[in-house]
Design a protein around this motif. Structure first.
Motif, mmCIF file in Angstrom:
data_model
loop_
_atom_site.group_PDB
_atom_site.id
_atom_site.type_symbol
_atom_site.label_atom_id
_atom_site.label_comp_id
_atom_site.label_asym_id
_atom_site.label_seq_id
_atom_site.Cartn_x
_atom_site.Cartn_y
_atom_site.Cartn_z
ATOM 1 N N THR A 37 -12.127 -53.829 -1.165
ATOM 2 C CA THR A 37 -12.630 -54.901 -0.380
ATOM 3 C C THR A 37 -13.409 -55.236 -1.378
ATOM 4 O O THR A 37 -14.554 -54.188 -1.491
ATOM 5 N N ASP A 38 -14.334 -56.185 -1.288
ATOM 6 C CA ASP A 38 -15.893 -57.189 -0.944
ATOM 7 C C ASP A 38 -16.490 -56.073 0.058
ATOM 8 O O ASP A 38 -17.936 -55.307 -0.307
ATOM 9 N N ASN A 39 -16.177 -56.166 0.845
ATOM 10 C CA ASN A 39 -16.739 -54.967 2.580
ATOM 11 C C ASN A 39 -16.603 -54.108 1.921
ATOM 12 O O ASN A 39 -18.605 -52.884 1.496
ATOM 13 N N GLU A 40 -15.998 -53.247 1.064
ATOM 14 C CA GLU A 40 -15.795 -51.589 0.679
ATOM 15 C C GLU A 40 -17.167 -52.085 -0.317
ATOM 16 O O GLU A 40 -18.075 -51.009 -0.055
ATOM 17 N N LYS A 41 -16.997 -52.539 -1.336
ATOM 18 C CA LYS A 41 -18.509 -52.504 -2.731
ATOM 19 C C LYS A 41 -20.185 -52.865 -1.575
ATOM 20 O O LYS A 41 -21.169 -52.097 -1.883
ATOM 21 N N ARG A 42 -19.328 -53.628 -0.515
ATOM 22 C CA ARG A 42 -20.675 -54.009 0.318
ATOM 23 C C ARG A 42 -21.856 -52.754 0.497
ATOM 24 O O ARG A 42 -22.988 -52.293 0.523
ATOM 25 N N VAL A 43 -20.764 -52.643 1.416
ATOM 26 C CA VAL A 43 -20.927 -50.689 2.199
ATOM 27 C C VAL A 43 -21.077 -50.291 1.582
ATOM 28 O O VAL A 43 -21.973 -48.703 1.784
ATOM 29 N N GLU A 44 -20.068 -49.242 0.271
ATOM 30 C CA GLU A 44 -20.674 -48.573 -0.733
ATOM 31 C C GLU A 44 -22.084 -48.366 -1.649
ATOM 32 O O GLU A 44 -23.025 -48.221 -1.271
ATOM 33 N N LYS A 45 -22.563 -49.583 -1.351
ATOM 34 C CA LYS A 45 -23.749 -50.310 -2.039
ATOM 35 C C LYS A 45 -24.926 -49.756 -0.784
ATOM 36 O O LYS A 45 -26.098 -48.753 -1.600
ATOM 37 N N GLU A 46 -24.614 -50.198 0.451
ATOM 38 C CA GLU A 46 -25.595 -49.803 1.484
ATOM 39 C C GLU A 46 -25.765 -48.191 1.632
ATOM 40 O O GLU A 46 -26.897 -47.018 1.886
ATOM 41 N N VAL A 47 -24.236 -47.461 1.215
ATOM 42 C CA VAL A 47 -24.835 -46.151 1.526
ATOM 43 C C VAL A 47 -25.368 -45.028 0.738
ATOM 44 O O VAL A 47 -26.377 -44.663 0.646
ATOM 45 N N LEU A 48 -24.667 -45.676 -0.853
ATOM 46 C CA LEU A 48 -25.652 -45.588 -1.606
ATOM 47 C C LEU A 48 -27.846 -45.700 -1.704
ATOM 48 O O LEU A 48 -28.371 -44.563 -2.301
ATOM 49 N N GLU A 49 -27.868 -46.758 -1.200
ATOM 50 C CA GLU A 49 -29.192 -47.327 -1.304
ATOM 51 C C GLU A 49 -29.787 -45.912 -0.452
ATOM 52 O O GLU A 49 -30.539 -45.692 -0.458
ATOM 53 N N SER A 50 -29.094 -46.012 1.136
ATOM 54 C CA SER A 50 -29.843 -44.600 2.261
ATOM 55 C C SER A 50 -29.864 -43.395 1.530
ATOM 56 O O SER A 50 -30.696 -42.984 1.962
ATOM 57 N N LEU A 51 -29.136 -43.156 1.025
ATOM 58 C CA LEU A 51 -28.848 -41.747 0.495
ATOM 59 C C LEU A 51 -30.209 -41.690 -0.918
ATOM 60 O O LEU A 51 -30.602 -40.969 -1.246
#
Ligand SMILES: [Zn+2]
Length: 60
Positions: A37-51
Motif C-alpha cells: 500500500t501507499d501507507n507502507e511506502k510512506r512509513v517505510e520512508k519515515e523509518v529510513l529517514e529516522s535511521l
C-alpha cells in the motif's frame, strides 16, 4: 510492548509469520493489510529517514 518481529511496522498490529511479509527495504515485517500500500511506502520512508538521522549525521 510487543516484539518488533511480531508487529507490523506500518500499523503496529500484532502479526505472525503466517500473516506477514518481510519488507526487504527496512528489514521489518509488514502485515498483509499494509503490504504493497501507499501507507507502507510512506512509513517505510519515515523509518529510513529516522535511521539515516541516527547513523549519518546530526546536522539537521
Ligand atoms: Zn499493518
Amino acid at each position: 510492548m510487543g516484539n518488533i518481529k511480531n508487529t507490523c511496522f506500518v500499523c503496529k498490529k500484532e502479526i505472525t509469520q503466517e500473516t506477514s511479509v518481510l519488507n526487504q527495504v527496512v528489514n521489518m515485517p509488514v502485515c498483509m493489510d499494509c503490504y504493497g500500500t501507499d501507507n507502507e511506502k510512506r512509513v517505510e520512508k519515515e523509518v529510513l529517514e529516522s535511521l539515516a538521522d541516527g547513523f549519518v549525521c546530526g546536522c539537521i
